[in-house]
Design an enzyme around this catalytic site. Structure first.
Site, PDB file in Angstrom:
ATOM      1  N   ASP A   7      46.226  37.635  58.968  1.00 28.81           N
ATOM      2  CA  ASP A   7      46.065  38.187  60.325  1.00 28.81           C
ATOM      3  C   ASP A   7      45.455  37.103  61.231  1.00 28.81           C
ATOM      4  O   ASP A   7      45.196  35.923  60.619  1.00 28.81           O
ATOM      5  CB  ASP A   7      45.404  39.461  60.502  1.00 28.81           C
ATOM      6  CG  ASP A   7      43.768  39.338  60.009  1.00 28.81           C
ATOM      7  OD1 ASP A   7      43.549  38.205  59.518  1.00 28.81           O
ATOM      8  OD2 ASP A   7      43.226  40.242  60.022  1.00 28.81           O
ATOM      9  N   MET A  70      43.385  43.025  53.194  1.00 28.96           N
ATOM     10  CA  MET A  70      44.766  42.633  52.672  1.00 28.96           C
ATOM     11  C   MET A  70      44.840  43.240  51.248  1.00 28.96           C
ATOM     12  O   MET A  70      46.029  43.363  50.624  1.00 28.96           O
ATOM     13  CB  MET A  70      44.883  41.041  52.876  1.00 28.96           C
ATOM     14  CG  MET A  70      45.046  40.540  54.044  1.00 28.96           C
ATOM     15  SD  MET A  70      46.749  40.933  54.874  1.00 28.96           S
ATOM     16  CE  MET A  70      46.806  39.884  56.231  1.00 28.96           C
ATOM     17  N   HIS A  97      43.440  36.102  33.234  1.00 27.37           N
ATOM     18  CA  HIS A  97      43.244  37.291  32.525  1.00 27.37           C
ATOM     19  C   HIS A  97      44.128  38.502  33.373  1.00 27.37           C
ATOM     20  O   HIS A  97      44.540  39.338  32.692  1.00 27.37           O
ATOM     21  CB  HIS A  97      41.741  37.857  32.803  1.00 27.37           C
ATOM     22  CG  HIS A  97      40.639  37.243  31.810  1.00 27.37           C
ATOM     23  ND1 HIS A  97      39.579  37.170  31.463  1.00 27.37           N
ATOM     24  CD2 HIS A  97      41.117  35.918  30.951  1.00 27.37           C
ATOM     25  CE1 HIS A  97      39.037  36.743  30.663  1.00 27.37           C
ATOM     26  NE2 HIS A  97      40.022  35.890  30.245  1.00 27.37           N
ATOM     27  N   HIS A 132      45.394  40.381  27.092  1.00 24.81           N
ATOM     28  CA  HIS A 132      45.280  40.748  28.682  1.00 24.81           C
ATOM     29  C   HIS A 132      46.829  41.439  29.057  1.00 24.81           C
ATOM     30  O   HIS A 132      46.946  42.133  30.107  1.00 24.81           O
ATOM     31  CB  HIS A 132      44.984  39.417  29.424  1.00 24.81           C
ATOM     32  CG  HIS A 132      43.702  38.886  29.098  1.00 24.81           C
ATOM     33  ND1 HIS A 132      42.483  39.441  29.396  1.00 24.81           N
ATOM     34  CD2 HIS A 132      43.320  38.124  28.087  1.00 24.81           C
ATOM     35  CE1 HIS A 132      41.597  38.862  28.647  1.00 24.81           C
ATOM     36  NE2 HIS A 132      42.156  37.937  28.041  1.00 24.81           N
TER      37      HIS A 132
END
Ligand code: RB5
Length: 148
Positions: A7, A70, A97, A132
């Protein structure tokens, strides 16, 4: 292909990052905004998140004033893992991760030099996988469940 948007609050930092990507030879498509006029971050956040979610872009970068708006928008989209980072460690971990496919930055929070280091770290770090990946699989399962 990497897609990027901001933006008005993130415009200046976005231009800095586009310069870095050009130096690195990373192809990047800018989805706006293109002027300093006040705009609404959901309108631009959704453009990048939609492209990453539908697979037409592998990675995205979003910049607003703080990065918070955002992040909220981008994480509504299935398959999007948008990470708001404020230092190099967070940017590195976001990939290692969390396999974050969108990096979110605050244009009113970060100095240009630090933001450049963060983007480099995120791009150059590999996802660790293993335990992960199992955690990401749980997020994917939640996405399916919550759509019911
Ligand atoms: C715009 O003034 C500002 O609210 C926006 O850039 C962002 O920080 C929102 O989270």
């Amino acid at each position: 292909m990497l897609v990027i948007a901001s933006d008005h609050g993130g415009l200046e930092l976005k231009e800095e990052i586009k310069g870095l990507l050009a130096e690195k030879g990373v192809a990047c498509e800018d989805l706006g905004t293109g002027s300093g006029e006040s705009v609404d971050y959901p309108d631009f956040g959704q453009l990048v998140a939609r492209r990453v979610s539908d697979g037409s872009a592998r990675l995205g970068i979003l910049v607003c004033g703080t990065g918070i708006g955002m992040s909220i928008v981008a994480n509504k989209f299935p398959g999007v893992r948008a990470a708001l980072a404020t230092d190099v460690f967070m940017a590195t971990m976001a990939k290692e991760h969390n396999n974050a496919n969108i990096l979110v930055l605050g244009g009113r929070v970060l100095q240009a030099g630090l933001a450049r280091e963060m983007v480099s770290a995120w791009l150059e770090t590999a996802f660790a996988g293993g335990r992960h990946q199992s955690r990401l699989d749980k997020i994917t399962a939640l996405e399916s469940e919550l759509k019911l």
